[in-house]
Design an enzyme around this catalytic site. Sequence first.
Site, short mmCIF file in Angstrom:
data_model
loop_
_atom_site.label_atom_id
_atom_site.label_comp_id
_atom_site.label_asym_id
_atom_site.label_seq_id
_atom_site.Cartn_x
_atom_site.Cartn_y
_atom_site.Cartn_z
N CYS A 1 12.15 39.77 20.43
CA CYS A 1 12.82 41.06 20.26
C CYS A 1 11.79 42.20 20.24
O CYS A 1 10.86 42.18 19.44
CB CYS A 1 13.63 41.09 18.97
SG CYS A 1 14.49 42.67 18.71
N GLY B 1 22.21 37.48 29.37
CA GLY B 1 22.60 38.38 28.30
C GLY B 1 23.31 39.61 28.85
O GLY B 1 24.54 39.62 29.01
N ARG B 2 22.54 40.64 29.18
CA ARG B 2 23.14 41.89 29.65
C ARG B 2 23.94 41.70 30.94
O ARG B 2 24.88 42.45 31.20
CB ARG B 2 22.05 42.95 29.84
CG ARG B 2 21.46 43.44 28.52
CD ARG B 2 20.46 44.58 28.72
NE ARG B 2 19.31 44.15 29.50
CZ ARG B 2 18.43 44.98 30.06
NH1 ARG B 2 18.60 46.28 29.94
NH2 ARG B 2 17.40 44.50 30.73
N PRO C 1 21.62 35.90 22.97
CA PRO C 1 22.03 36.72 21.83
C PRO C 1 21.76 38.20 22.10
O PRO C 1 20.64 38.56 22.48
CB PRO C 1 21.15 36.19 20.69
CG PRO C 1 19.94 35.62 21.36
CD PRO C 1 20.42 35.10 22.68
N LEU C 2 22.77 39.03 21.93
CA LEU C 2 22.63 40.48 22.13
C LEU C 2 23.27 41.20 20.96
O LEU C 2 24.48 41.10 20.74
CB LEU C 2 23.31 40.93 23.43
CG LEU C 2 22.65 40.60 24.76
CD1 LEU C 2 23.53 41.07 25.90
CD2 LEU C 2 21.28 41.25 24.86
N ALA C 3 22.47 41.93 20.21
CA ALA C 3 22.97 42.63 19.03
C ALA C 3 24.09 43.59 19.41
O ALA C 3 23.96 44.38 20.34
CB ALA C 3 21.84 43.39 18.34
N ASN D 1 15.10 33.74 31.64
CA ASN D 1 15.88 34.86 31.12
C ASN D 1 15.31 36.17 31.63
O ASN D 1 14.10 36.30 31.78
CB ASN D 1 15.85 34.81 29.58
CG ASN D 1 16.53 36.00 28.93
OD1 ASN D 1 15.93 36.70 28.14
ND2 ASN D 1 17.78 36.24 29.25
N GLY D 2 16.20 37.12 31.90
CA GLY D 2 15.77 38.45 32.31
C GLY D 2 16.36 38.88 33.64
O GLY D 2 16.03 38.31 34.69
N GLN E 1 20.51 32.13 15.86
CA GLN E 1 19.15 32.64 16.05
C GLN E 1 18.72 33.44 14.83
O GLN E 1 19.46 34.31 14.36
CB GLN E 1 19.05 33.54 17.29
CG GLN E 1 17.61 33.95 17.58
CD GLN E 1 17.48 34.98 18.68
OE1 GLN E 1 17.79 36.16 18.49
NE2 GLN E 1 17.03 34.54 19.85
#
Length: 313
Positions: free
Chosen positions: A100, A223-224, A15-17, A199-200, A69
């Site tokens: 977060c 994500g990114r 999830p990425l805002a 993750n990361g 989420q």
Amino acid sequence: MSQIDFSKKLLILAPLAGYTDLPFRSVAKKFGADITVSEMISSNALVYNNTKTLKMAEKSPNETPYFVQIAGNNRDVIKKAVEILNEIPWIDGIDLNCGCPAPKVFNHGSGSSLLGDLCKLREILSTVKETNTKKYTSAKIRIGVDEKMPVEIAKAVESCGVDFVSVHGRTRKGAYKAAVDYDAIKAIKDELKIPVIANGDITDFDKYNLVMNHTNCDGAMIGRGSIGKPWIFYQIKHNEKSVPPQIVYEVVLEHFDKMVEFYGEFGVPMFRKHLHVYSKGLVGASEFRDKMNQIKKSCEARIEIETFFRRFV
């Protein structure tokens, strides 16, 4: 509802805002993501019937399994928020954000703030697990607030009965710039009995393989690394370091179409941030972006996008 097969390495869209909305998730799903997760949703906003917030919980028809989420630090509010999600039939799982690092989330006592109070974390996550009537409950964590305490945090999460945990290998203090500690993720994997998702900074095919080999995790949450290249899931699934230009062309057009379908004409300016990344490094990209910044109608925008990206197929 789709059963999650934990016997294979899972690929999860993080999830990425501002990025992993329904249009982006649907594209990532089509090109290989096994599980998609909504943008982080405030439990307070859900409880107070925020229409925009409820729209964030919508899913594309191809998003199965699909997780929502949530974030929060108040047991009663979290319980009510989960009860609201229980009434939405297309949700397969609920994930609690415990990672977060954003100040407005941290200072509210949510997100990575929970990592500094494991009693509170257990209280909130146990409430989610006990209230949730969906098939799956999960949590996304970091490895500490200021200091690293990965195994202690992970065991606290496991004790709440979640089905799996996703681990971002940085502390809250490390934000998004500190080196990702894959040793810490490996330590968690070695200690826990539930599936662990790494993750990361998993940004390409080679990095994915390096992380999987090093940590022996049950999958990766990306994500990114997927922004501007949601075909990363295609690459990993097909064991390819690069993707055919035709795939890139199809992704960009489908993403644009989904944006307009979901947001209407407002999807045109919203898509510009994605176009900036999609076109980065391509010949004529600067002029193309300047031109797109002036276009407001979706029919005109699509013609320009199709014309520009077809040159590279």
